[in-house]
Design a protein around this motif. Sequence first.
Motif, mmCIF file in Angstrom:
data_model
loop_
_atom_site.group_PDB
_atom_site.id
_atom_site.type_symbol
_atom_site.label_atom_id
_atom_site.label_comp_id
_atom_site.label_asym_id
_atom_site.label_seq_id
_atom_site.Cartn_x
_atom_site.Cartn_y
_atom_site.Cartn_z
ATOM 1 N N GLU A 87 13.919 41.784 0.577
ATOM 2 C CA GLU A 87 13.169 42.883 -0.030
ATOM 3 C C GLU A 87 13.776 44.233 0.331
ATOM 4 O O GLU A 87 13.787 45.158 -0.493
ATOM 5 N N ASP A 90 16.685 44.641 -1.935
ATOM 6 C CA ASP A 90 16.204 44.910 -3.297
ATOM 7 C C ASP A 90 15.837 46.386 -3.451
ATOM 8 O O ASP A 90 16.124 47.009 -4.481
ATOM 9 N N GLU A 122 23.153 43.004 -3.587
ATOM 10 C CA GLU A 122 22.166 41.931 -3.710
ATOM 11 C C GLU A 122 22.153 41.080 -2.441
ATOM 12 O O GLU A 122 23.188 40.922 -1.783
ATOM 13 N N LYS A 130 17.880 34.688 -5.199
ATOM 14 C CA LYS A 130 17.492 35.948 -4.558
ATOM 15 C C LYS A 130 16.812 35.675 -3.226
ATOM 16 O O LYS A 130 15.900 34.856 -3.137
ATOM 17 N N SER A 132 14.866 37.595 -1.583
ATOM 18 C CA SER A 132 13.488 38.084 -1.562
ATOM 19 C C SER A 132 12.502 37.081 -2.143
ATOM 20 O O SER A 132 11.289 37.237 -1.992
#
Length: 298
Positions: A87, A90, A122, A130, A132
């Motif tokens: 996060e 991100d 990223e 991902k 996150s």
Amino acid sequence: MSNKQTAPTDDEWQFTDLNQMVKRMGTGLENIKHWFTIQLKKNWLAILLVALLITGWQIYRIRTYVPFYESRASFVYQELHKKTYGEMIDQLNQLVQERSYTTVAKSLNIPEKQAQQILSIEALNLYGSKLSEDITTDKSPFYIRVKVSDKSAFDSLSSKVSLYLNSNPYYVAMLKRKQASLKTEIDQLNHELQLLDSIKYQYIRSNGAIRAAGTEPFNPVLLFDKSIDISKAIAEKQTALDRTQSVELLNDFMVAQNPVYPAKKMILLKSVLLFAVITLAIMFLSSILKKNETIAEE
């Protein structure tokens, strides 16, 4: 003499069916060809316009394309959850996409010129998803993938990313509490070790003669073993105290010599497919509209 007709055999029936099927396919292909010819004549202007638009769009994309360098580094971590670090990356990437380079430079503690060279950043798990969105509890390493317009942007970037991830407010507060607790434990162990050293010193000076009346001789081995155990515990806690980073670099960025350019063959293939799809859509819509007009006139 009677004329006796014989029934067709299975092979003859199959040959007849196959012959009829081939004829129907030929008729169907002729009908399709005829339909395409009519639609091309009716919609040639719209189809030509689509071809020009797609060609112009692809030429614009190629001319405005920014070659980039891409690489990824891997990291390991000890505290918090990997999703938290995902996060954080991100949020950083969102700032990059919004071109808030001043904030990016401040967050990573890098020059603003270097921040402007970052195209995307990223965080990915081992499977390329991902970070996150990864809610698994295993502490497997993760990747940071970065695209830049100039490969000089990778200079010391891995260490800056590591510092950024370790600057998480909750981790910083937790680290302070943990360090305070470790210091207290180390002080207590040092105090115990000093007492043991004092006892060992007195024992050595007395050459083992001092002991309480009516008791068995003192075994100094236990005393020295205890000192060794405490020393090991102090060393372990001191190592934990010195470890101030939860996220650490595993493998650094490795940058290719040449940037990534667009694959012209893939662009051409996509353009042809897009042109074919739009052309068929125009033909079908034109055919349906013509049929509706014919029905309405009747």
